[in-house]
Every structure is written in structure tokens, then in C-alpha cells.
Write a protein that holds these residues in place. Structure first.
Motif, PDB file in Angstrom:
ATOM      1  N   LEU A   1      46.505  38.284  36.407  1.00 41.79           N
ATOM      2  CA  LEU A   1      46.651  36.971  37.031  1.00 41.79           C
ATOM      3  C   LEU A   1      47.270  37.150  38.416  1.00 41.79           C
ATOM      4  CD1 LEU A   1      46.522  33.868  36.784  1.00 41.79           C
ATOM      5  CD2 LEU A   1      48.769  33.959  35.684  1.00 41.79           C
ATOM      6  N   ALA A   2      46.443  37.041  39.465  1.00 43.72           N
ATOM      7  CA  ALA A   2      46.908  37.279  40.831  1.00 43.72           C
ATOM      8  C   ALA A   2      47.252  35.999  41.581  1.00 43.72           C
ATOM      9  CB  ALA A   2      45.860  38.072  41.613  1.00 43.72           C
ATOM     10  N   VAL A   3      46.694  34.865  41.160  1.00 46.01           N
ATOM     11  CA  VAL A   3      47.057  33.557  41.729  1.00 46.01           C
ATOM     12  C   VAL A   3      47.169  32.588  40.569  1.00 46.01           C
ATOM     13  CG1 VAL A   3      46.302  31.605  43.147  1.00 46.01           C
ATOM     14  CG2 VAL A   3      45.997  33.926  43.993  1.00 46.01           C
ATOM     15  N   ASN A   4      48.279  31.846  40.562  1.00 40.92           N
ATOM     16  CA  ASN A   4      48.559  30.895  39.501  1.00 40.92           C
ATOM     17  C   ASN A   4      49.173  29.656  40.134  1.00 40.92           C
ATOM     18  OD1 ASN A   4      49.025  29.723  37.017  1.00 40.92           O
ATOM     19  ND2 ASN A   4      50.839  30.952  36.576  1.00 40.92           N
ATOM     20  N   ALA A   5      48.295  28.782  40.671  1.00 40.19           N
ATOM     21  CA  ALA A   5      48.763  27.583  41.376  1.00 40.19           C
ATOM     22  C   ALA A   5      48.070  26.361  40.793  1.00 40.19           C
ATOM     23  CB  ALA A   5      48.482  27.713  42.873  1.00 40.19           C
ATOM     24  N   GLY A   6      48.610  25.866  39.688  1.00 34.88           N
ATOM     25  CA  GLY A   6      47.987  24.722  39.022  1.00 34.88           C
ATOM     26  C   GLY A   6      46.608  25.099  38.522  1.00 34.88           C
ATOM     27  N   ALA A   7      45.598  24.339  38.955  1.00 39.71           N
ATOM     28  CA  ALA A   7      44.216  24.608  38.539  1.00 39.71           C
ATOM     29  C   ALA A   7      43.608  25.801  39.274  1.00 39.71           C
ATOM     30  CB  ALA A   7      43.352  23.369  38.778  1.00 39.71           C
ATOM     31  N   LEU A   8      44.231  26.229  40.344  1.00 37.28           N
ATOM     32  CA  LEU A   8      43.721  27.371  41.109  1.00 37.28           C
ATOM     33  C   LEU A   8      44.220  28.670  40.496  1.00 37.28           C
ATOM     34  CD1 LEU A   8      42.222  28.429  43.651  1.00 37.28           C
ATOM     35  CD2 LEU A   8      44.415  28.319  44.837  1.00 37.28           C
ATOM     36  N   LYS A   9      43.290  29.442  39.958  1.00 36.63           N
ATOM     37  CA  LYS A   9      43.630  30.716  39.308  1.00 36.63           C
ATOM     38  C   LYS A   9      42.743  31.810  39.892  1.00 36.63           C
ATOM     39  CE  LYS A   9      45.991  28.738  35.786  1.00 36.63           C
ATOM     40  NZ  LYS A   9      47.306  28.317  36.147  1.00 36.63           N
ATOM     41  N   ASP A  10      43.336  32.957  40.149  1.00 37.94           N
ATOM     42  CA  ASP A  10      42.594  34.180  40.463  1.00 37.94           C
ATOM     43  C   ASP A  10      42.975  35.125  39.340  1.00 37.94           C
ATOM     44  OD1 ASP A  10      41.558  35.688  43.444  1.00 37.94           O
ATOM     45  OD2 ASP A  10      41.884  36.830  41.613  1.00 37.94           O
ATOM     46  N   VAL A  11      42.062  35.329  38.401  1.00 39.53           N
ATOM     47  CA  VAL A  11      42.403  36.035  37.171  1.00 39.53           C
ATOM     48  C   VAL A  11      41.206  36.833  36.668  1.00 39.53           C
ATOM     49  CG1 VAL A  11      41.833  34.069  35.687  1.00 39.53           C
ATOM     50  CG2 VAL A  11      43.479  35.769  34.886  1.00 39.53           C
ATOM     51  N   GLY A  12      41.489  37.940  36.030  1.00 40.73           N
ATOM     52  CA  GLY A  12      40.438  38.787  35.485  1.00 40.73           C
ATOM     53  C   GLY A  12      40.504  40.161  36.120  1.00 40.73           C
ATOM     54  N   ARG A  13      39.325  40.716  36.390  1.00 42.34           N
ATOM     55  CA  ARG A  13      39.232  42.065  36.964  1.00 42.34           C
ATOM     56  C   ARG A  13      38.329  42.009  38.181  1.00 42.34           C
ATOM     57  NH1 ARG A  13      39.994  47.284  34.855  1.00 42.34           N
ATOM     58  NH2 ARG A  13      38.590  48.860  35.662  1.00 42.34           N
ATOM     59  N   VAL A  14      38.744  42.674  39.236  1.00 41.61           N
ATOM     60  CA  VAL A  14      37.935  42.751  40.452  1.00 41.61           C
ATOM     61  C   VAL A  14      38.069  44.161  41.018  1.00 41.61           C
ATOM     62  CG1 VAL A  14      39.761  41.853  41.968  1.00 41.61           C
ATOM     63  CG2 VAL A  14      37.389  41.593  42.640  1.00 41.61           C
ATOM     64  N   VAL A  15      36.956  44.693  41.519  1.00 38.63           N
ATOM     65  CA  VAL A  15      36.952  45.998  42.185  1.00 38.63           C
ATOM     66  C   VAL A  15      36.591  45.755  43.638  1.00 38.63           C
ATOM     67  CG1 VAL A  15      35.922  48.296  42.278  1.00 38.63           C
ATOM     68  CG2 VAL A  15      36.295  47.187  40.057  1.00 38.63           C
ATOM     69  N   LEU A  16      37.457  46.219  44.524  1.00 41.29           N
ATOM     70  CA  LEU A  16      37.271  46.040  45.967  1.00 41.29           C
ATOM     71  C   LEU A  16      37.026  47.394  46.617  1.00 41.29           C
ATOM     72  CD1 LEU A  16      40.405  43.772  46.246  1.00 41.29           C
ATOM     73  CD2 LEU A  16      38.062  42.959  46.384  1.00 41.29           C
ATOM     74  N   VAL A  17      36.048  47.446  47.531  1.00 41.10           N
ATOM     75  CA  VAL A  17      35.757  48.672  48.274  1.00 41.10           C
ATOM     76  C   VAL A  17      35.798  48.362  49.766  1.00 41.10           C
ATOM     77  CG1 VAL A  17      34.355  49.709  46.451  1.00 41.10           C
ATOM     78  CG2 VAL A  17      33.258  48.281  48.163  1.00 41.10           C
ATOM     79  N   ARG A  18      36.098  49.375  50.567  1.00 41.72           N
ATOM     80  CA  ARG A  18      36.120  49.211  52.022  1.00 41.72           C
ATOM     81  C   ARG A  18      34.728  49.451  52.590  1.00 41.72           C
ATOM     82  NH1 ARG A  18      40.716  47.917  53.998  1.00 41.72           N
ATOM     83  NH2 ARG A  18      42.620  48.552  52.993  1.00 41.72           N
TER      84      ARG A  18
ATOM     85  N   GLY B   1      36.071  48.727  57.614  1.00 40.19           N
ATOM     86  CA  GLY B   1      37.403  48.705  57.019  1.00 40.19           C
ATOM     87  C   GLY B   1      37.734  47.430  56.271  1.00 40.19           C
ATOM     88  N   ARG B   2      36.797  46.471  56.235  1.00 39.66           N
ATOM     89  CA  ARG B   2      37.019  45.227  55.488  1.00 39.66           C
ATOM     90  C   ARG B   2      36.816  45.481  54.000  1.00 39.66           C
ATOM     91  NH1 ARG B   2      33.214  43.125  59.528  1.00 39.66           N
ATOM     92  NH2 ARG B   2      31.761  43.536  57.838  1.00 39.66           N
ATOM     93  N   LEU B   3      37.471  44.685  53.189  1.00 35.86           N
ATOM     94  CA  LEU B   3      37.314  44.802  51.738  1.00 35.86           C
ATOM     95  C   LEU B   3      36.155  43.935  51.270  1.00 35.86           C
ATOM     96  CD1 LEU B   3      41.008  44.737  50.505  1.00 35.86           C
ATOM     97  CD2 LEU B   3      39.456  46.685  50.569  1.00 35.86           C
ATOM     98  N   ASP B   4      35.275  44.544  50.490  1.00 35.82           N
ATOM     99  CA  ASP B   4      34.162  43.832  49.864  1.00 35.82           C
ATOM    100  C   ASP B   4      34.350  43.875  48.354  1.00 35.82           C
ATOM    101  OD1 ASP B   4      32.712  43.146  52.157  1.00 35.82           O
ATOM    102  OD2 ASP B   4      31.615  45.046  52.153  1.00 35.82           O
ATOM    103  N   ILE B   5      33.898  42.824  47.687  1.00 32.74           N
ATOM    104  CA  ILE B   5      33.964  42.779  46.233  1.00 32.74           C
ATOM    105  C   ILE B   5      32.756  43.535  45.680  1.00 32.74           C
ATOM    106  CG2 ILE B   5      33.911  41.282  44.203  1.00 32.74           C
ATOM    107  CD1 ILE B   5      35.313  39.138  45.942  1.00 32.74           C
ATOM    108  N   ALA B   6      33.022  44.610  44.946  1.00 37.29           N
ATOM    109  CA  ALA B   6      31.964  45.404  44.323  1.00 37.29           C
ATOM    110  C   ALA B   6      31.692  44.927  42.902  1.00 37.29           C
ATOM    111  CB  ALA B   6      32.341  46.883  44.310  1.00 37.29           C
ATOM    112  N   PHE B   7      32.706  44.357  42.248  1.00 41.06           N
ATOM    113  CA  PHE B   7      32.579  43.874  40.879  1.00 41.06           C
ATOM    114  C   PHE B   7      33.640  42.810  40.659  1.00 41.06           C
ATOM    115  CE2 PHE B   7      34.225  43.877  36.553  1.00 41.06           C
ATOM    116  CZ  PHE B   7      33.071  43.651  35.814  1.00 41.06           C
ATOM    117  N   ALA B   8      33.272  41.758  39.928  1.00 38.86           N
ATOM    118  CA  ALA B   8      34.251  40.727  39.586  1.00 38.86           C
ATOM    119  C   ALA B   8      33.925  40.149  38.223  1.00 38.86           C
ATOM    120  CB  ALA B   8      34.262  39.621  40.632  1.00 38.86           C
ATOM    121  N   ALA B   9      34.960  39.991  37.405  1.00 37.28           N
ATOM    122  CA  ALA B   9      34.866  39.298  36.128  1.00 37.28           C
ATOM    123  C   ALA B   9      36.010  38.297  36.115  1.00 37.28           C
ATOM    124  CB  ALA B   9      34.975  40.269  34.961  1.00 37.28           C
TER     125      ALA B   9
END
Length: 169
Positions: free
Chosen positions: A117-134, A138-146
Motif C-alpha cells: 500500500l503506497a498511497v492511502n488517502a480515502g478512496a485514493l489507493k495505490d496498492v498491489g504490485r508494480v514493476v518500474l523500469v528506466r 532515465g524516466r520510469l516506465d511501468i513494465a507490470f502492474a497488478a
């Protein structure tokens, strides 16, 4: 017969006493960070401040040559986000997640795996698993998200604060 046994004993002795190279033991530390990420209205059309209070238990893993292979951070946060125009404050946290950073042989981060759980602000949640690659710039891109990852998606687009616009309006 005794002469043939001596070389065999010598080889056995070498096998018993020779051990493979051992990786350097993991190193543990704790990081405490307080910072404010803010803008003057670029993300939401009104000024936003995200106050981050983070504590992380870090473990660094090395190979036999002492090169950093990965860093595992067990992160806990208690944060707030604020609409600076109206004064509205929303609690963001408590958050609890693990971020594992993987490194190449030169010590550069190659990718990140974030779980929890990376964000927990009322109804706004960032939760689960994410893989980020550069990417090449040098920017981060999402390679996988659940799971829902509004903060990671906003960060990949260039502005993490935009994830909070809806709850601060």
C-alpha cells in the motif's frame, strides 16, 4: 598402493578445505526522511503540497565481489496532501510497502519492484504490485502492474502530484 593414495588424499583435503567465494553479508540500516513536494498549480490548477514522513528499514545485498545487487526497503509513511489555495488537508497514510531496487554490475538501478500500500488517502489507493523500469532518457516506465496505481501512473507521466487533484478539489 600407498603412493596412489597420497594424491587422492591431497585432492580430498583440497575439496574439504576449499570453499566457494561467499557473498558479502547484507548490510542493514534505517532511513528517516521528511520532505515536501509542492507546486504552484501546474498539476491540478491549484497549488498542492504533499508532506512526506517516511521511515524505511533498508537491507543491501552484495555479490562475492562486493557489488551491490539489490536494496530492499520496508517503507512506512504517514503523510498529508494539501490544497494550498483552500487549505483543505487530506491524510495520506499510513502507508506500508516494500520497494526492491535491482542494480546492474556498474551499480546503476535497472528496475524497481514495489509491493503493498503506497498511497492511502480515502478512496485514493495505490496498492498491489508494480514493476518500474528506466527508459533511455532515465524516466520510469511501468513494465507490470497488478492493482490500482494512480501515483505510479502519474509519476510515469511526469507529475506525481496530479494523482491527488481529485481528492483535493
Amino acid at each position: 598402493m600407498k603412493r596412489a593414495a597420497l594424491p587422492a588424499l591431497a585432492v580430498c583435503a583440497m575439496l574439504v578445505t576449499a570453499s566457494p567465494a561467499q557473498a558479502r553479508p547484507p548490510e542493514r540500516s534505517t532511513l528517516t526522511q521528511h520532505r515536501v513536494v509542492s507546486d504552484q498549480g501546474e498539476a491540478c490548477g491549484f497549488p498542492v503540497a504533499w508532506t512526506i514522513n517516511l521511515t524505511a528499514g533498508l537491507t543491501h545485498f552484495f555479490d562475492a565481489d562486493g557489488r551491490l545487487l539489490r536494496e530492499q526497503a520496508h517503507i512506512k509513511e504517514d503523510n498529508t496532501v494539501q490544497n494550498l489555495a483552500t487549505g483543505k488537508v487530506v491524510t495520506e497514510g499510513p502507508d506500508s510497502f516494500t520497494q526492491t531496487t535491482h542494480f546492474d554490475e556498474a551499480g546503476n538501478p535497472t528496475h524497481y519492484v514495489v509491493t503493498g500500500l503506497a498511497v492511502n488517502a480515502g478512496a485514493l489507493k495505490d496498492v498491489g504490485r508494480v514493476v518500474l523500469v528506466r527508459d533511455a532518457e532515465g524516466r520510469l516506465d511501468i513494465a507490470f502492474a497488478a492493482g490500482p496505481h494512480p501515483l505510479r501512473e502519474a509519476t510515469a507521466l511526469g507529475d506525481a502530484l496530479s494523482a491527488f487533484c481529485g481528492i483535493l478539489a
